[in-house]
Design a protein around this motif. Structure first.
Motif, PDB file in Angstrom:
ATOM      1  N   HIS A 131      19.686  68.868  68.587  1.00 22.03           N
ATOM      2  CA  HIS A 131      18.760  69.984  68.793  1.00 22.03           C
ATOM      3  C   HIS A 131      19.220  70.739  70.027  1.00 22.03           C
ATOM      4  CE1 HIS A 131      17.241  66.810  71.340  1.00 22.03           C
ATOM      5  NE2 HIS A 131      16.209  67.489  71.794  1.00 22.03           N
TER       6      HIS A 131
ATOM      7  N   HIS B 188      17.470  71.415  73.067  1.00 21.63           N
ATOM      8  CA  HIS B 188      16.901  71.230  74.404  1.00 21.63           C
ATOM      9  C   HIS B 188      18.036  71.156  75.425  1.00 21.63           C
ATOM     10  CE1 HIS B 188      12.832  69.588  72.721  1.00 21.63           C
ATOM     11  NE2 HIS B 188      12.921  70.908  72.689  1.00 21.63           N
TER      12      HIS B 188
ATOM     13  N   HIS C 168      20.746  68.555  75.910  1.00 18.67           N
ATOM     14  CA  HIS C 168      21.669  68.290  74.801  1.00 18.67           C
ATOM     15  C   HIS C 168      22.715  69.389  74.633  1.00 18.67           C
ATOM     16  CE1 HIS C 168      19.233  64.838  73.411  1.00 18.67           C
ATOM     17  NE2 HIS C 168      18.358  65.479  74.173  1.00 18.67           N
TER      18      HIS C 168
ATOM     19  N   HIS D  39      10.128  65.155  67.114  1.00 19.24           N
ATOM     20  CA  HIS D  39      10.459  65.690  68.437  1.00 19.24           C
ATOM     21  C   HIS D  39      10.088  67.168  68.428  1.00 19.24           C
ATOM     22  CE1 HIS D  39      12.432  65.332  72.288  1.00 19.24           C
ATOM     23  NE2 HIS D  39      13.163  66.400  72.043  1.00 19.24           N
TER      24      HIS D  39
ATOM     25  N   ASP E 197      16.587  61.622  70.630  1.00 19.84           N
ATOM     26  CA  ASP E 197      15.240  62.101  70.964  1.00 19.84           C
ATOM     27  C   ASP E 197      14.350  61.911  69.740  1.00 19.84           C
ATOM     28  OD1 ASP E 197      17.016  63.307  72.876  1.00 19.84           O
ATOM     29  OD2 ASP E 197      15.392  64.662  73.448  1.00 19.84           O
TER      30      ASP E 197
HETATM   31 ZN   LIG Z   1      14.729  67.038  73.263  1.00 21.15          ZN
END
Ligand SMILES: [Zn+2]
Ligand SMILES: [Zn+2]
Length: 299
Positions: free
Chosen positions: A83, A85, A88, A165, A186
């Motif tokens: 993903h 975020h 990451h 998540h 996550d």
């Molecule tokens: Zn995350």
């Protein structure tokens, strides 16, 4: 199958399936004396087999990995994002092959609210956030979305699955020659209200079933979790429960809280091992450490 800490060598690329942790921390890099052993870089995992290198997540750990890749021309390099975020993707602008014109890079990543990965990464390299523009990237990039259907990279089989998540986050499973590694950095196992569909828990247990190594979000202790519900992360004990239900052989606790010291991680894992031994738990467990290499031999 041998599952031992290991120093990598070129021969690893032939038949073995090798994983290496380049970043194990969640949320934000946390360098310092209290994290020196398990590492302060955010999430990045390298898996190698048969001359292929698969990179999972582009946290700050990807920077050092990519320096090692500079002597290797061309690629194709492959990055699988779970993903978008920060923790990451924050290493992505520092992925050295981006600025190597003859290189090829395939990025596998889920769309976010209908916005594709190219647009999201171009935004990250916009002038407000980063001085070098997206248009300066010299490498030839291609993009694809992960699917629930298995797909191949050489003789490696890949699968993905949506997890619990905030945002659209996935986990990945890599299978080759009867060996399997699952990477789910996550995931709030006990979370409610996530758009993951019916029978999610059963599907997740199937997704990790029989894996040699499960790398799973274990950010909180049982005592910490009640004040952090809905933040998208799991506890050590919930990760272990998933590993047991899925008959996983080795669990690596992952996405360490930035405030978690090396000593705390040692204590938590030691206690869980003792409790597991007392009830006959067959899952091997340890906290993922930056620099850890595991080698799964061909059966
Ligand atoms: Zn995350
Ligand atoms: Zn994260």
């Amino acid at each position: 199958m041998n599952l031992v800490p290991h120093t990598p060598s070129p021969a690893d690329d032939d038949t073995a399936l090798t994983l290496r942790c380049w970043g194990t921390r969640g949320s934000i890099p946390s360098p310092g004396p209290h994290t020196a052993r398990y590492g302060g870089n955010t999430t990045c995992l390298e898996i190698r087999h048969g001359g292929q290198r698969l990179i999972f997540d582009a946290g700050s750990g990807i920077r050092l990995l990519s320096r090692e890749m500079l002597s290797e021309r061309g690629g194709p390099h492959r990055i699988f994002l779970t993903h978008f975020h920060w923790d990451h993707i924050q290493g992505f602008p520092f992925f050295a092959p981006l600025f190597t014109p003859e290189a090829e890079l395939e990025i596998v990543a889920p769309e976010q609210a209908g916005v594709d990965a190219r647009t999201l990464l171009a935004g990250q390299l916009g002038p407000i956030y980063f001085p070098v523009p997206f248009s300066a990237i010299g490498t030839r990039m291609s993009f694809r979305r992960p699917s629930d259907e298995a797909w191949q990279v050489g003789d490696i089989t890949l699968r993905s699955m949506r997890v619990k998540h905030p945002s659209h986050a996935v986990g990945y499973r890599v299978d080759v020659g009867g060996r399997a590694i699952c990477f789910i950095p996550d995931d709030e196992l006990e979370g409610v209200g996530y758009d993951v569909g019916e029978g999610w828990r059963e599907r997740l247990v199937d997704f990790v079933r029989g894996a040699d190594v499960l790398i799973h979000d274990s950010m909180y202790t049982d005592a910490e979790y009640p004040s952090r519900t809905g933040w998208g992360h799991s506890t050590f004990s919930e990760s272990l429960r998933l590993a047991e239900e899925g008959d996983v052989k080795q669990l690596l606790f992952f996405h360490h809280d930035p405030d978690r010291s090396d000593e705390e991680l040692d204590e938590i894992v030691s206690r869980l091992r003792d409790e597991g031994m007392a009830r006959g738990c067959a899952v091997g467990m340890e906290a993922a450490a930056e620099g850890l290499v595991l080698r799964l031999e061909a059966r």
